[in-house]
Design a protein around this motif. Structure first.
Motif, PDB file in Angstrom:
ATOM      1  N   VAL A 190       0.811  -1.233   0.000  1.00  0.00           N
ATOM      2  CA  VAL A 190       0.000   0.000   0.000  1.00  0.00           C
ATOM      3  C   VAL A 190       0.841   1.278   0.000  1.00  0.00           C
ATOM      4  CG1 VAL A 190      -1.902  -1.199   1.157  1.00  0.00           C
ATOM      5  CG2 VAL A 190      -0.295   0.182   2.531  1.00  0.00           C
ATOM      6  N   HIS A 191       2.183   1.181   0.024  1.00  0.00           N
ATOM      7  CA  HIS A 191       2.998   2.375   0.283  1.00  0.00           C
ATOM      8  C   HIS A 191       2.757   3.505  -0.724  1.00  0.00           C
ATOM      9  CE1 HIS A 191       5.663   0.971  -2.902  1.00  0.00           C
ATOM     10  NE2 HIS A 191       6.316   2.114  -2.824  1.00  0.00           N
ATOM     11  N   ASP A 192       2.490   3.170  -1.989  1.00  0.00           N
ATOM     12  CA  ASP A 192       2.227   4.196  -3.020  1.00  0.00           C
ATOM     13  C   ASP A 192       0.752   4.262  -3.414  1.00  0.00           C
ATOM     14  OD1 ASP A 192       4.767   5.320  -3.343  1.00  0.00           O
ATOM     15  OD2 ASP A 192       5.375   3.922  -4.915  1.00  0.00           O
ATOM     16  N   TYR A 193      -0.128   3.787  -2.542  1.00  0.00           N
ATOM     17  CA  TYR A 193      -1.570   3.743  -2.856  1.00  0.00           C
ATOM     18  C   TYR A 193      -2.103   5.105  -3.314  1.00  0.00           C
ATOM     19  CZ  TYR A 193      -6.610   3.197  -2.206  1.00  0.00           C
ATOM     20  OH  TYR A 193      -7.970   3.180  -2.407  1.00  0.00           O
ATOM     21  N   ALA A 194      -1.587   6.199  -2.701  1.00  0.00           N
ATOM     22  CA  ALA A 194      -2.127   7.534  -2.985  1.00  0.00           C
ATOM     23  C   ALA A 194      -1.347   8.281  -4.074  1.00  0.00           C
ATOM     24  CB  ALA A 194      -2.148   8.364  -1.697  1.00  0.00           C
ATOM     25  N   LYS A 195      -0.372   7.615  -4.687  1.00  0.00           N
ATOM     26  CA  LYS A 195       0.543   8.318  -5.600  1.00  0.00           C
ATOM     27  C   LYS A 195      -0.169   8.969  -6.793  1.00  0.00           C
ATOM     28  CE  LYS A 195       5.011   8.718  -7.193  1.00  0.00           C
ATOM     29  NZ  LYS A 195       6.296   8.846  -6.544  1.00  0.00           N
ATOM     30  N   GLU A 196      -1.317   8.430  -7.201  1.00  0.00           N
ATOM     31  CA  GLU A 196      -2.006   8.989  -8.369  1.00  0.00           C
ATOM     32  C   GLU A 196      -3.230   9.825  -7.980  1.00  0.00           C
ATOM     33  OE1 GLU A 196      -2.380   5.616 -11.082  1.00  0.00           O
ATOM     34  OE2 GLU A 196      -0.201   5.358 -11.091  1.00  0.00           O
ATOM     35  N   TRP A 216       3.599  14.447  -0.553  1.00  0.00           N
ATOM     36  CA  TRP A 216       2.236  14.173  -0.080  1.00  0.00           C
ATOM     37  C   TRP A 216       1.833  12.706  -0.129  1.00  0.00           C
ATOM     38  CZ3 TRP A 216      -0.255  18.527  -3.569  1.00  0.00           C
ATOM     39  CH2 TRP A 216       0.056  19.789  -3.012  1.00  0.00           C
ATOM     40  N   HIS A 217       2.287  11.964  -1.158  1.00  0.00           N
ATOM     41  CA  HIS A 217       1.690  10.637  -1.363  1.00  0.00           C
ATOM     42  C   HIS A 217       1.966   9.675  -0.209  1.00  0.00           C
ATOM     43  CE1 HIS A 217       5.646   9.414  -2.946  1.00  0.00           C
ATOM     44  NE2 HIS A 217       5.252   8.176  -2.779  1.00  0.00           N
ATOM     45  N   GLY A 218       3.046   9.920   0.554  1.00  0.00           N
ATOM     46  CA  GLY A 218       3.289   9.093   1.734  1.00  0.00           C
ATOM     47  C   GLY A 218       2.642   9.670   2.982  1.00  0.00           C
ATOM     48  N   ARG A 246       6.770   7.498   6.183  1.00  0.00           N
ATOM     49  CA  ARG A 246       8.225   7.739   6.162  1.00  0.00           C
ATOM     50  C   ARG A 246       8.915   7.171   4.932  1.00  0.00           C
ATOM     51  NH1 ARG A 246       8.222   5.952  12.533  1.00  0.00           N
ATOM     52  NH2 ARG A 246       7.301   7.885  13.305  1.00  0.00           N
ATOM     53  N   HIS A 247       8.176   6.605   3.989  1.00  0.00           N
ATOM     54  CA  HIS A 247       8.841   5.837   2.927  1.00  0.00           C
ATOM     55  C   HIS A 247       9.566   6.720   1.908  1.00  0.00           C
ATOM     56  CE1 HIS A 247       5.497   6.363  -0.077  1.00  0.00           C
ATOM     57  NE2 HIS A 247       6.468   6.142  -0.940  1.00  0.00           N
ATOM     58  N   THR A 248       9.230   8.001   1.823  1.00  0.00           N
ATOM     59  CA  THR A 248       9.883   8.876   0.844  1.00  0.00           C
ATOM     60  C   THR A 248      11.031   9.677   1.457  1.00  0.00           C
ATOM     61  OG1 THR A 248       7.783   9.103  -0.334  1.00  0.00           O
ATOM     62  CG2 THR A 248       9.489  10.710  -0.863  1.00  0.00           C
ATOM     63  N   THR A 249      10.804  10.248   2.654  1.00  0.00           N
ATOM     64  CA  THR A 249      11.776  11.172   3.259  1.00  0.00           C
ATOM     65  C   THR A 249      12.678  10.479   4.274  1.00  0.00           C
ATOM     66  OG1 THR A 249      10.300  11.717   5.095  1.00  0.00           O
ATOM     67  CG2 THR A 249      10.089  13.044   3.088  1.00  0.00           C
ATOM     68  N   ALA A 265      12.762  -1.528   0.767  1.00  0.00           N
ATOM     69  CA  ALA A 265      12.076  -2.387  -0.209  1.00  0.00           C
ATOM     70  C   ALA A 265      11.677  -1.565  -1.435  1.00  0.00           C
ATOM     71  CB  ALA A 265      10.846  -3.028   0.428  1.00  0.00           C
ATOM     72  N   ASP A 266      11.201  -0.348  -1.206  1.00  0.00           N
ATOM     73  CA  ASP A 266      10.813   0.564  -2.283  1.00  0.00           C
ATOM     74  C   ASP A 266      12.010   0.851  -3.202  1.00  0.00           C
ATOM     75  OD1 ASP A 266       9.336   2.503  -3.704  1.00  0.00           O
ATOM     76  OD2 ASP A 266       9.802   4.077  -2.253  1.00  0.00           O
ATOM     77  N   TYR A 267      13.167   0.998  -2.624  1.00  0.00           N
ATOM     78  CA  TYR A 267      14.386   1.386  -3.362  1.00  0.00           C
ATOM     79  C   TYR A 267      15.067   0.199  -4.023  1.00  0.00           C
ATOM     80  CZ  TYR A 267      18.661   4.339  -3.902  1.00  0.00           C
ATOM     81  OH  TYR A 267      19.727   5.082  -4.363  1.00  0.00           O
TER      82      TYR A 267
HETATM   83 FE    FE Z   1       6.484   6.497  -2.970  1.00  0.00          FE
END
Ligand code: FE
Ligand code: DGI
Ligand code: FE
Ligand code: FE
Length: 188
Positions: free
Chosen positions: A50-56, A83-85, A109-112, A127-129
């Motif tokens: 779900v980490h990027d669920y809001a990305k769009e 914002w997306h995280g 915290r997944h972006t910053t 994991a994202d990276y």
């Molecule tokens: Fe992300």
């Protein structure tokens, strides 16, 4: 509401195909890292998914939530990347019924990254990276480092992401700088 198949279907409906597949790969990598570093595999899998669920989501939706939920008004000076995280965690609560603060914080915290990160935060961040689809030059080094030493992986990503943002003259979110100071400067 945390049933894996249902959750995966919601993420698939919400996102473009390429980003949905990134989320599935991030979830798989998060489970792998949880096994390697003795974390909760179920939480890691869900948070990765779900980490990027809001990305769009639209800017207007993020702005409305920042205002309605009384989030830090400084957020309004940034954009989707930030914002997306942080704001996305609120959207995940409403849409997916996930209220587990360990999972929500890992998403936030997944972006910053953050000065203080839990084991789950670090696993989702890395994991994202390092998911199998990442093909930037640093990914192979980051994978090896992260498997051996999770904190070294976190420091590596923070340093290289900041370098990348500076090279493109991008706006840096204050928490990104604080993460750099805590993880890269102090561990020199
Ligand atoms: Fe992300
Ligand atoms: O959502 P993803 O693309 O999978 O990855 P992410 O959420 O880790 O990062 C999204 C983007 O945000 C990526 O290009 C790096 C960038 N980013 C990270 N910290 C900052 C940032 N962008 C800006 N403008 N400022 C930051 O502090
Ligand atoms: Fe990330
Ligand atoms: Fe991502």
């Amino acid at each position: 509401a945390s049933d894996r198949a249902w959750l995966q279907e919601q993420v698939q409906k919400k996102l473009s195909d390429y980003r949905y597949r990134h989320c599935v790969r991030t979830s798989q990598r998060a489970i792998e890292l949880a096994q390697l570093h003795h974390a909760d595999e179920v939480k890691a899998g869900v948070a990765g998914l779900v980490h990027d669920y809001a990305k769009e989501c639209s800017d207007a939706e993020f702005i409305r939530i920042i205002q309605q939920e009384d989030l830090d008004p400084d957020l309004l000076n940034y954009g989707n990347a930030i914002w997306h995280g942080i704001v996305g965690a609120e959207i995940i609560k409403y849409d997916l019924g996930i209220y587990d603060e360990d999972i929500l914080n890992a998403v936030r915290r997944h972006t910053t990254a953050a000065v203080h990160m839990t084991l789950l935060d670090k696993i989702v961040f890395m994991a994202d990276y390092t998911e199998s689809g990442r093909d930037f030059p640093e990914a192979a080094t980051a994978r090896k480092l992260t498997d051996q030493n999770l904190d070294a992986g976190v420091a590596y990503q923070i340093e290289h992401t900041l370098q990348h943002l500076l090279a493109k003259k991008q706006q840096i979110y204050p928490k990104t700088i604080l993460s750099y100071n805590a993880w890269v400067v102090q561990s020199k």
